[in-house]
Design an enzyme around this catalytic site. Structure first.
Site, PDB file in Angstrom:
ATOM      1  N   CYS A  26      91.615  97.733 -26.985  1.00  8.87           N
ATOM      2  CA  CYS A  26      91.248  98.503 -25.799  1.00  8.87           C
ATOM      3  C   CYS A  26      91.072  99.987 -26.162  1.00  8.87           C
ATOM      4  O   CYS A  26      90.114 100.346 -26.832  1.00  8.87           O
ATOM      5  CB  CYS A  26      92.272  98.278 -24.693  1.00  8.87           C
ATOM      6  SG  CYS A  26      91.656  98.733 -23.050  1.00  8.87           S
ATOM      7  N   HIS A  58      93.402  92.470 -24.209  1.00  7.98           N
ATOM      8  CA  HIS A  58      94.862  92.497 -24.275  1.00  7.98           C
ATOM      9  C   HIS A  58      95.372  91.053 -24.296  1.00  7.98           C
ATOM     10  O   HIS A  58      94.713  90.138 -23.823  1.00  7.98           O
ATOM     11  CB  HIS A  58      95.449  93.203 -23.047  1.00  7.98           C
ATOM     12  CG  HIS A  58      95.188  94.665 -23.012  1.00  7.98           C
ATOM     13  ND1 HIS A  58      95.797  95.560 -23.859  1.00  7.98           N
ATOM     14  CD2 HIS A  58      94.379  95.407 -22.207  1.00  7.98           C
ATOM     15  CE1 HIS A  58      95.393  96.781 -23.587  1.00  7.98           C
ATOM     16  NE2 HIS A  58      94.526  96.714 -22.593  1.00  7.98           N
TER      17      HIS A  58
END
Length: 496
Positions: free
Chosen positions: A331, A429
């Site tokens: 991310c 994630h």
């Protein structure tokens, strides 16, 4: 007083509120009670994507699992994600509303309370019981005005409260008595009893103190829960304090402890894997030689990128790659590995653009609309199945032809791999929670014979272990009375 609702409040942060709610939820589920978790307001950088396309605190997602449910935004209607020392992104019903400083949010609390009550009413109508978790301590004098997280909520919905304290930190009687003393008379009456958490030793030595506490306050001790070694449920926000000793660890993995790190729970499967020696590296610590460096997610990517440079990580990564090491960016870490990060709207601070680390041919622009998805797909490695979730405001474009890291089931591609196969960046994630993906990525990082680890199965076992403990040590007759459920009901099939 509201039936079928019980609120767990704590004398301090990390007293055991989240864990106790998780344990009681699973125990109620095993008794055949249809139960849901609820936290009016949470402040955390660890969040989970919900089945209805929003985000909530990860603790409530774990509690939902304990209830046999998919996480839903009603379980945590107000989420505050700090992005500066004095401000946070305010998320209502799973969607970001605005960045606010403490003063602005204080003025906004009446609106936030309406969102809290709407969600609570929906859960109350749909479930036999609702287990509510408070935040921090109810005795924070400066936060009592317009409180929506602790006694302000309990008073509004008229529900009973149990106060939990951590004896392992010391001063448990002072914590309980002091907290009670700082509550109003109506709030004191609302507290139905105490739970003492993380006790080690001979209970006989504690019993005189328990008798004194009950006599002094007029309230019962509803349970003394033992300290549980080897419990590895996700932490609410703080980085894990306990190290895990492993004799067979052969792969060294490190990650910088970024000031605004988000979703550090991504690393929990690595911490638990018997062959992985994982370590967060804080400011002032010298990064040791490693096989794999992982750049985590961040709530303030450009500021954390600057922190990386100021702490020497750019040179550490350069040397690491020169000697054949591997790097993963997740991310915000993925964005840092690119050529540039632009924030034209000032979403994470002062508007502007930062030069990235430059190991991936990508450029990222932060946009107001946050992407929130639960996804499945296949890694470029061995076509391994991967599941995870996206929580990001960045729109990333490739500047050159590169191998895609993941092919998602909806046809989209996520992430890229460098031409030399040393650097991987992606938005997903939770990427290490999938057994196939974890095995493939560890093999890519240099571990030849990888032991399989099923993180979800470990989490499920920990939840059941917690439920076994509260079954043994809590006064279930009292708990059942608070919730208006039968204390002896038991769904045996749900245990199978």
């Amino acid at each position: 007083m509201t039936n079928k609702t019980l609120m767990i409040q704590g004398t301090t942060s990390d007293a055991g509120k989240s864990t106790l709610v998780t344990a009681i939820c699973r125990s109620l589920l095993r008794r055949g009670v249809k139960v849901a978790p609820f936290k009016p307001q949470n402040m955390a950088l660890n969040s989970a994507v919900t089945v209805d396309g929003g985000e909530i605190g990860r603790a409530q997602a774990v509690q939902a699992q304990a209830c046999g449910l998919q996480p839903h935004t009603d379980m945590n209607p107000v989420l505050l994600k700090p992005n500066t020392d004095i401000g946070a992104q305010v998320i209502i019903h799973g969607k970001a509303r605005a960045n606010m400083d403490a003063v602005a949010y204080h003025d906004y609390k009446r609106t936030a309370m309406q969102a809290v009550l709407e969600s609570f009413q929906r859960l109350s109508s749909a479930y036999d019981a609702v287990l509510v978790e408070g935040a921090g301590s109810p005795a924070e004098i400066n936060l009592r005005d317009r409180d929506i997280a602790n006694m302000g909520f309990a008073e509004e919905v008229d529900c009973p409260v149990i106060l939990v304290a951590d004896i392992d930190r010391g001063g448990v009687f002072a914590h309980l008595v002091g907290t009670l003393a700082l509550l109003s008379e109506s709030e004191q009456r609302r507290v139905r009893g105490f739970v003492i958490n993380r006790f080690r030793g001979d209970i006989a030595l504690l019993e005189p103190g328990l008798r004194w506490l009950e006599e002094y306050t007029g309230k019962p001790v509803l349970g003394v829960l033992p300290y549980l070694n080897g419990l590895h449920l996700e932490a609410e926000d703080a980085l894990p304090r306990d190290s895990i000793v492993k004799s067979d660890a052969t792969l060294k993995v490190i990650a910088p402890a970024l000031p605004r790190i988000s979703n550090h729970t991504d690393f929990d499967p690595l911490r638990l894997h018997p062959q992985v020696d994982f370590q967060f590296i804080g400011p002032g610590q010298s990064p040791p030689p490693a096989d794999l460096i992982i750049l985590p997610g961040s709530k303030s990517v450009r500021n954390d990128l600057q922190w990386l440079r100021e702490n020497g990580w750019e040179e550490v990564i350069r040397k690491h790659l020169r000697y054949g090491g591997r790097v993963i960016g997740i991310c915000g870490g993925y964005q840092m590995l690119g050529r540039s990060i632009a924030d034209p709207h000032g979403l994470e601070g002062v508007a502007g653009e930062s030069v990235g680390l430059g190991w991936l041919d990508i450029a990222t622009t932060l946009e107001p609309e946050k992407q929130l998805r639960r996804v499945e797909g296949r890694l470029w490695l061995d076509d391994a199945r991967i599941t995870g979730y996206e929580i990001h405001a960045g729109v990333t474009r490739c500047l050159a032809s590169q191998t895609s890291a993941v092919c998602l089931e909806d046809g989209r591609l996520d992430g890229v791999v460098s031409d030399d196969n040393q650097v991987l960046g992606l938005y997903l994630h939770g990427l290490f929670e999938s057994p196939q993906a974890l095995t493939a990525l560890l093999r890519w990082a240099g571990l030849n014979e990888v032991q399989r680890l099923d993180y979800d199965a470990l989490r499920e076992a920990d939840i059941n272990r917690l439920a076994d403990v509260v079954d043994q040590y809590l006064n279930w007759e009292e708990i059942a009375g608070f919730l208006q459920v039968g204390p002896n009901s038991d769904d045996r099939e749900s245990r199978a």
